[in-house]
Design an enzyme around this catalytic site. Structure first.
Site, PDB file in Angstrom:
ATOM      1  N   ARG A  51     -28.038 -31.602  37.754  1.00  0.00           N
ATOM      2  CA  ARG A  51     -27.380 -31.289  36.501  1.00  0.00           C
ATOM      3  C   ARG A  51     -27.393 -29.807  36.145  1.00  0.00           C
ATOM      4  O   ARG A  51     -26.357 -29.224  35.821  1.00  0.00           O
ATOM      5  CB  ARG A  51     -28.053 -32.007  35.312  1.00  0.00           C
ATOM      6  N   THR A  52     -28.563 -29.192  36.191  1.00  0.00           N
ATOM      7  CA  THR A  52     -28.657 -27.836  35.655  1.00  0.00           C
ATOM      8  C   THR A  52     -27.826 -26.875  36.505  1.00  0.00           C
ATOM      9  O   THR A  52     -27.016 -26.110  35.983  1.00  0.00           O
ATOM     10  CB  THR A  52     -30.133 -27.392  35.593  1.00  0.00           C
ATOM     11  N   LYS A  80     -39.128 -15.806  53.490  1.00  0.00           N
ATOM     12  CA  LYS A  80     -39.717 -14.730  54.310  1.00  0.00           C
ATOM     13  C   LYS A  80     -40.771 -13.967  53.517  1.00  0.00           C
ATOM     14  O   LYS A  80     -41.295 -12.965  53.969  1.00  0.00           O
ATOM     15  CB  LYS A  80     -38.627 -13.762  54.750  1.00  0.00           C
ATOM     16  N   ARG A 101     -34.171 -21.240  38.519  1.00  0.00           N
ATOM     17  CA  ARG A 101     -35.180 -22.313  38.442  1.00  0.00           C
ATOM     18  C   ARG A 101     -36.250 -22.024  39.493  1.00  0.00           C
ATOM     19  O   ARG A 101     -35.929 -21.682  40.635  1.00  0.00           O
ATOM     20  CB  ARG A 101     -34.556 -23.675  38.705  1.00  0.00           C
ATOM     21  N   HIS A 129     -37.854 -25.528  29.719  1.00  0.00           N
ATOM     22  CA  HIS A 129     -36.508 -25.774  30.269  1.00  0.00           C
ATOM     23  C   HIS A 129     -35.533 -25.585  29.109  1.00  0.00           C
ATOM     24  O   HIS A 129     -34.965 -26.537  28.588  1.00  0.00           O
ATOM     25  CB  HIS A 129     -36.443 -27.187  30.840  1.00  0.00           C
TER      26      HIS A 129
HETATM   27  N1   CP Z   1     -32.189 -32.362  33.473  1.00  0.00           N
HETATM   28  C1   CP Z   1     -32.349 -31.635  34.602  1.00  0.00           C
HETATM   29  O1   CP Z   1     -32.944 -30.545  34.614  1.00  0.00           O
HETATM   30  O2   CP Z   1     -31.769 -32.190  35.716  1.00  0.00           O
HETATM   31  P1   CP Z   1     -31.750 -31.515  37.148  1.00  0.00           P
HETATM   32  O3   CP Z   1     -33.170 -31.431  37.637  1.00  0.00           O
HETATM   33  O4   CP Z   1     -30.881 -32.406  37.986  1.00  0.00           O
HETATM   34  O5   CP Z   1     -31.177 -30.131  36.998  1.00  0.00           O
END
Ligand code: CP
Length: 305
Positions: A51-52, A80, A101, A129
């Site tokens: 999703r993100t 590396k 991320r 998040h």
């Molecule tokens: N909600 C969420 O962060 O989903 P993903 O891990 O698929 O990005």
């Protein structure tokens, strides 16, 4: 230059503006189809995501911009031994904005300190998040019509769940919120969050059984027990099916209670609940695109004043 590392990086007034823009983007997508012409988003994902990452990429493409990036650390020079600081310095010359991320808490903060472009924290370990929180708040605002005066139950992995930690940080700024933390003993909400709630006199309770509090809730925020955060498989297996929301349990809930989930779901919500009009998690994922479009425009200084 503004980054988004924590949900607190935006005031509630700034959030209101962001949500107004997201609502307008949803209504009038064609108006924004060239808002980011010539701009490039880098998605630097050292951890898996559906999703993100894809909603960020979809958001930038829908705004007329383009996307570069990597979707796992193994295909980047992190494999590396390159540091996050060096990577973001280099990416600053390739892109106009970066969503990152990383499995380590604080990685996005480190990146923002060295970056020449806005950095968006797309999840750092079990910490925060914030763009999921923007998605959650927009969903609540759109479906409930307000961001204040409700009882919210947060259920599942409250210890490692970064979506939960971010959402609580954001919600404590709105009046009349009462938190019910529903988790097994091993996955209780961290003490630093409890301290914060006590400091601000925000009502909360910790319980183990979902059924005991379900009738009181205006919102139920379900979360997955995250295999990737456990140190041993035995503990994960013991706890993974601790909560399963079923059609029968939904009968205990209010008629207008919303069920939210950041997704991915494993077993914690039975698929038979998906047809219940209160199940809002797929709509929630869709709102993630509009709010990320609004966020990209805002951080690039392209949002209408
Ligand atoms: N909600 C969420 O962060 O989903 P993903 O891990 O698929 O990005």
């Amino acid at each position: 230059m503004k980054h988004l590392i924590s949900p607190l990086d935006f005031t509630t007034q700034e959030l209101d503006k962001l949500f107004e823009l997201a609502a307008d983007i949803e209504k009038n997508p064609a108006t924004y189809a060239h808002a980011c012409d010539g701009k490039i988003l880098a998605t630097c994902f050292y951890e898996p995501s559906t999703r993100t990452r894809l909603s960020f990429e979809s958001a930038m493409i829908r705004l007329g911009g383009q996307v570069i990036g990597f979707s796992d650390a193994g295909s980047s020079s992190a494999s590396k031994g390159e540091s996050v600081s060096d990577t973001i310095r280099v990416i600053s010359g390739y892109a106009d904005i970066c969503a990152m991320r990383h499995p380590k808490e604080g990685a996005a903060t480190v990146a923002s300190e060295k970056s020449l472009i806005p950095v968006i924290n797309a999840g750092d370990g079990g910490h925060q998040h914030p763009t999921q929180t923007l998605t959650d708040l927009l969903t609540i605002k759109n479906l409930k019509g307000r961001l204040d005066n409700f009882t919210i139950g947060l259920c599942g992995d409250l210890k490692f769940g970064r979506t939960v930690h971010s959402l609580i940080h954001a919600l404590v700024r709105y009046p009349g919120i009462r938190f019910l933390f529903i988790s097994p003993e091993e996955l209780r909400i961290p003490d630093y969050i409890i301290e914060e709630l006590k400091e601000h006199n925000i009502p909360y309770e910790e319980v183990i059984r979902l059924e005991d509090v379900l009738p009181e809730l205006d919102l139920l925020y379900m979360t997955r027990v995250q295999r990737e955060r456990f140190f041993n498989e035995e503990d994960y297996v013991r706890l993974k099916d601790f909560y399963i929301l079923t059609k029968a349990k939904m009968e205990l809930a209010k008629d207008d209670m919303l069920v939210l989930h950041p997704l991915p779901r494993v077993n914690e919500i039975d698929v038979e609940v998906d047809d219940d009009p209160r199940a809002s998690y797929f709509r929630q994922a869709q709102y993630g695109v509009y709010v990320r479009m609004a966020l990209i425009m805002t951080l690039l200084g392209l949002a209408p004043q």
